[in-house]
Design a protein around this motif. Structure first.
Motif, PDB file in Angstrom:
ATOM      1  N   VAL A  82       0.842  -1.201   0.000  1.00 41.80           N
ATOM      2  CA  VAL A  82       0.000   0.000   0.000  1.00 41.80           C
ATOM      3  C   VAL A  82       0.875   1.248   0.000  1.00 41.80           C
ATOM      4  O   VAL A  82       0.625   2.185  -0.768  1.00 41.80           O
ATOM      5  CB  VAL A  82      -0.981  -0.003   1.189  1.00 41.80           C
ATOM      6  CG1 VAL A  82      -1.688   1.336   1.320  1.00 41.80           C
ATOM      7  CG2 VAL A  82      -1.989  -1.134   1.036  1.00 41.80           C
ATOM      8  N   ARG A  83       1.904   1.274   0.838  1.00 41.44           N
ATOM      9  CA  ARG A  83       2.802   2.450   0.858  1.00 41.44           C
ATOM     10  C   ARG A  83       3.436   2.663  -0.516  1.00 41.44           C
ATOM     11  O   ARG A  83       3.513   3.792  -1.012  1.00 41.44           O
ATOM     12  CB  ARG A  83       3.879   2.291   1.923  1.00 41.44           C
ATOM     13  CG  ARG A  83       3.384   2.527   3.329  1.00 41.44           C
ATOM     14  CD  ARG A  83       4.509   2.716   4.322  1.00 41.44           C
ATOM     15  NE  ARG A  83       5.475   1.648   4.344  1.00 41.44           N
ATOM     16  CZ  ARG A  83       5.394   0.558   5.093  1.00 41.44           C
ATOM     17  NH1 ARG A  83       4.351   0.378   5.886  1.00 41.44           N
ATOM     18  NH2 ARG A  83       6.341  -0.346   5.068  1.00 41.44           N
ATOM     19  N   SER A  84       3.875   1.582  -1.143  1.00 36.99           N
ATOM     20  CA  SER A  84       4.483   1.692  -2.477  1.00 36.99           C
ATOM     21  C   SER A  84       3.465   2.162  -3.511  1.00 36.99           C
ATOM     22  O   SER A  84       3.785   2.976  -4.382  1.00 36.99           O
ATOM     23  CB  SER A  84       5.059   0.342  -2.914  1.00 36.99           C
ATOM     24  OG  SER A  84       6.139  -0.013  -2.091  1.00 36.99           O
ATOM     25  N   ALA A  85       2.247   1.653  -3.418  1.00 35.38           N
ATOM     26  CA  ALA A  85       1.204   2.056  -4.357  1.00 35.38           C
ATOM     27  C   ALA A  85       0.862   3.528  -4.185  1.00 35.38           C
ATOM     28  O   ALA A  85       0.725   4.258  -5.176  1.00 35.38           O
ATOM     29  CB  ALA A  85      -0.040   1.192  -4.175  1.00 35.38           C
ATOM     30  N   VAL A  86       0.749   3.993  -2.957  1.00 34.48           N
ATOM     31  CA  VAL A  86       0.451   5.413  -2.712  1.00 34.48           C
ATOM     32  C   VAL A  86       1.590   6.278  -3.246  1.00 34.48           C
ATOM     33  O   VAL A  86       1.353   7.297  -3.913  1.00 34.48           O
ATOM     34  CB  VAL A  86       0.174   5.684  -1.224  1.00 34.48           C
ATOM     35  CG1 VAL A  86       0.101   7.188  -0.944  1.00 34.48           C
ATOM     36  CG2 VAL A  86      -1.111   4.996  -0.774  1.00 34.48           C
ATOM     37  N   ALA A  87       2.828   5.876  -2.994  1.00 34.32           N
ATOM     38  CA  ALA A  87       3.972   6.643  -3.508  1.00 34.32           C
ATOM     39  C   ALA A  87       3.947   6.702  -5.030  1.00 34.32           C
ATOM     40  O   ALA A  87       4.186   7.763  -5.628  1.00 34.32           O
ATOM     41  CB  ALA A  87       5.280   6.026  -3.016  1.00 34.32           C
ATOM     42  N   ALA A  88       3.643   5.580  -5.672  1.00 33.46           N
ATOM     43  CA  ALA A  88       3.585   5.547  -7.137  1.00 33.46           C
ATOM     44  C   ALA A  88       2.458   6.431  -7.661  1.00 33.46           C
ATOM     45  O   ALA A  88       2.630   7.138  -8.668  1.00 33.46           O
ATOM     46  CB  ALA A  88       3.406   4.104  -7.619  1.00 33.46           C
ATOM     47  N   LEU A  89       1.322   6.412  -6.989  1.00 29.98           N
ATOM     48  CA  LEU A  89       0.193   7.252  -7.415  1.00 29.98           C
ATOM     49  C   LEU A  89       0.518   8.735  -7.235  1.00 29.98           C
ATOM     50  O   LEU A  89       0.183   9.553  -8.096  1.00 29.98           O
ATOM     51  CB  LEU A  89      -1.065   6.871  -6.643  1.00 29.98           C
ATOM     52  CG  LEU A  89      -1.653   5.507  -7.015  1.00 29.98           C
ATOM     53  CD1 LEU A  89      -2.661   5.058  -5.971  1.00 29.98           C
ATOM     54  CD2 LEU A  89      -2.277   5.548  -8.397  1.00 29.98           C
ATOM     55  N   LEU A  90       1.160   9.078  -6.136  1.00 29.64           N
ATOM     56  CA  LEU A  90       1.572  10.471  -5.934  1.00 29.64           C
ATOM     57  C   LEU A  90       2.497  10.914  -7.063  1.00 29.64           C
ATOM     58  O   LEU A  90       2.333  11.996  -7.634  1.00 29.64           O
ATOM     59  CB  LEU A  90       2.269  10.639  -4.578  1.00 29.64           C
ATOM     60  CG  LEU A  90       1.381  10.580  -3.343  1.00 29.64           C
ATOM     61  CD1 LEU A  90       2.229  10.469  -2.079  1.00 29.64           C
ATOM     62  CD2 LEU A  90       0.470  11.798  -3.260  1.00 29.64           C
ATOM     63  N   HIS A  91       3.449  10.066  -7.394  1.00 30.69           N
ATOM     64  CA  HIS A  91       4.385  10.401  -8.458  1.00 30.69           C
ATOM     65  C   HIS A  91       3.691  10.503  -9.818  1.00 30.69           C
ATOM     66  O   HIS A  91       3.913  11.454 -10.566  1.00 30.69           O
ATOM     67  CB  HIS A  91       5.507   9.361  -8.515  1.00 30.69           C
ATOM     68  CG  HIS A  91       6.496   9.625  -9.599  1.00 30.69           C
ATOM     69  ND1 HIS A  91       7.439  10.628  -9.511  1.00 30.69           N
ATOM     70  CD2 HIS A  91       6.661   9.043 -10.812  1.00 30.69           C
ATOM     71  CE1 HIS A  91       8.147  10.652 -10.629  1.00 30.69           C
ATOM     72  NE2 HIS A  91       7.699   9.698 -11.434  1.00 30.69           N
ATOM     73  N   ALA A  92       2.849   9.533 -10.121  1.00 36.24           N
ATOM     74  CA  ALA A  92       2.185   9.497 -11.436  1.00 36.24           C
ATOM     75  C   ALA A  92       1.247  10.680 -11.652  1.00 36.24           C
ATOM     76  O   ALA A  92       1.070  11.137 -12.777  1.00 36.24           O
ATOM     77  CB  ALA A  92       1.414   8.186 -11.598  1.00 36.24           C
ATOM     78  N   THR A  93       0.650  11.168 -10.573  1.00 34.18           N
ATOM     79  CA  THR A  93      -0.286  12.286 -10.701  1.00 34.18           C
ATOM     80  C   THR A  93       0.377  13.632 -10.450  1.00 34.18           C
ATOM     81  O   THR A  93      -0.212  14.666 -10.757  1.00 34.18           O
ATOM     82  CB  THR A  93      -1.459  12.131  -9.716  1.00 34.18           C
ATOM     83  OG1 THR A  93      -0.945  12.114  -8.380  1.00 34.18           O
ATOM     84  CG2 THR A  93      -2.254  10.872 -10.005  1.00 34.18           C
ATOM     85  N   GLY A  94       1.574  13.612  -9.883  1.00 35.04           N
ATOM     86  CA  GLY A  94       2.249  14.858  -9.561  1.00 35.04           C
ATOM     87  C   GLY A  94       1.726  15.503  -8.293  1.00 35.04           C
ATOM     88  O   GLY A  94       2.040  16.654  -8.007  1.00 35.04           O
ATOM     89  N   GLU A  95       0.924  14.775  -7.538  1.00 36.24           N
ATOM     90  CA  GLU A  95       0.382  15.323  -6.292  1.00 36.24           C
ATOM     91  C   GLU A  95       1.423  15.260  -5.187  1.00 36.24           C
ATOM     92  O   GLU A  95       2.300  14.402  -5.182  1.00 36.24           O
ATOM     93  CB  GLU A  95      -0.839  14.523  -5.830  1.00 36.24           C
ATOM     94  CG  GLU A  95      -2.086  14.832  -6.565  1.00 36.24           C
ATOM     95  CD  GLU A  95      -3.301  14.153  -5.956  1.00 36.24           C
ATOM     96  OE1 GLU A  95      -4.366  14.769  -6.015  1.00 36.24           O
ATOM     97  OE2 GLU A  95      -3.187  13.030  -5.444  1.00 36.24           O
ATOM     98  N   SER A  96       1.262  16.136  -4.232  1.00 34.80           N
ATOM     99  CA  SER A  96       2.097  16.118  -3.036  1.00 34.80           C
ATOM    100  C   SER A  96       1.347  15.404  -1.915  1.00 34.80           C
ATOM    101  O   SER A  96       0.136  15.196  -1.999  1.00 34.80           O
ATOM    102  CB  SER A  96       2.420  17.551  -2.597  1.00 34.80           C
ATOM    103  OG  SER A  96       1.231  18.196  -2.149  1.00 34.80           O
ATOM    104  N   GLN A  97       2.072  15.071  -0.867  1.00 35.48           N
ATOM    105  CA  GLN A  97       1.419  14.493   0.307  1.00 35.48           C
ATOM    106  C   GLN A  97       0.409  15.483   0.889  1.00 35.48           C
ATOM    107  O   GLN A  97      -0.650  15.077   1.368  1.00 35.48           O
ATOM    108  CB  GLN A  97       2.446  14.133   1.383  1.00 35.48           C
ATOM    109  CG  GLN A  97       3.257  12.908   1.069  1.00 35.48           C
ATOM    110  CD  GLN A  97       4.157  12.498   2.213  1.00 35.48           C
ATOM    111  OE1 GLN A  97       4.244  13.167   3.243  1.00 35.48           O
ATOM    112  NE2 GLN A  97       4.857  11.383   2.039  1.00 35.48           N
ATOM    113  N   THR A  98       0.706  16.751   0.810  1.00 34.10           N
ATOM    114  CA  THR A  98      -0.206  17.781   1.324  1.00 34.10           C
ATOM    115  C   THR A  98      -1.518  17.769   0.549  1.00 34.10           C
ATOM    116  O   THR A  98      -2.598  17.865   1.134  1.00 34.10           O
ATOM    117  CB  THR A  98       0.451  19.171   1.247  1.00 34.10           C
ATOM    118  OG1 THR A  98       1.667  19.139   1.999  1.00 34.10           O
ATOM    119  CG2 THR A  98      -0.457  20.256   1.781  1.00 34.10           C
ATOM    120  N   GLU A  99      -1.441  17.630  -0.768  1.00 34.88           N
ATOM    121  CA  GLU A  99      -2.659  17.581  -1.585  1.00 34.88           C
ATOM    122  C   GLU A  99      -3.466  16.321  -1.303  1.00 34.88           C
ATOM    123  O   GLU A  99      -4.693  16.378  -1.194  1.00 34.88           O
ATOM    124  CB  GLU A  99      -2.298  17.674  -3.069  1.00 34.88           C
ATOM    125  CG  GLU A  99      -1.772  19.051  -3.441  1.00 34.88           C
ATOM    126  CD  GLU A  99      -1.103  19.080  -4.796  1.00 34.88           C
ATOM    127  OE1 GLU A  99      -1.373  20.045  -5.536  1.00 34.88           O
ATOM    128  OE2 GLU A  99      -0.328  18.162  -5.114  1.00 34.88           O
TER     129      GLU A  99
END
Length: 103
Positions: free
Chosen positions: A9-26
């Motif tokens: 799950v952590r890896s998937a969330v990191a990949a999704l953040l990267h793929a969408t360009g979102e930040s953890q704050t967003e």
């Protein structure tokens, strides 16, 4: 060695953040939590509960089971409209532009 569900799950969330360009704050704003809470979950200090996994999946427009399957499956099922396109005008404008109707 087998990957744990938490690690997937952590890896998937990191990949999704990267793929969408979102930040953890967003992402935190979309989930109604603080950036620190997302950071703790991503660092492994806290876990992504099933309720938050569901919320993350809804936010990215994927099935929760695809999130739980790990980063490859999560990215494969990420809708094209949510992906940032490197070098595009929408990418320069930030992730909100992509989310609101970019590529």
């Amino acid at each position: 060695m087998r990957t744990t569900l938490d690690e997937r799950v952590r890896s998937a969330v990191a990949a999704l953040l990267h793929a969408t360009g979102e930040s953890q704050t967003e992402l935190a704003g979309a989930l109604g939590v603080s950036q620190a809470q997302v950071s703790r979950r991503q660092s492994g200090t806290a876990v992504w509960s099933l309720a938050y996994c569901d919320a993350v999946a809804v936010h990215y427009g994927i099935d929760p089971l695809d999130l739980l399957a790990g980063p490859t499956r999560a990215i494969e099922t990420l809708p094209a409209r949510r992906r940032r396109v490197p070098g595009s005008p929408a990418d320069a404008a930030g992730p909100a532009a992509v989310q609101d109707g970019g590529a």
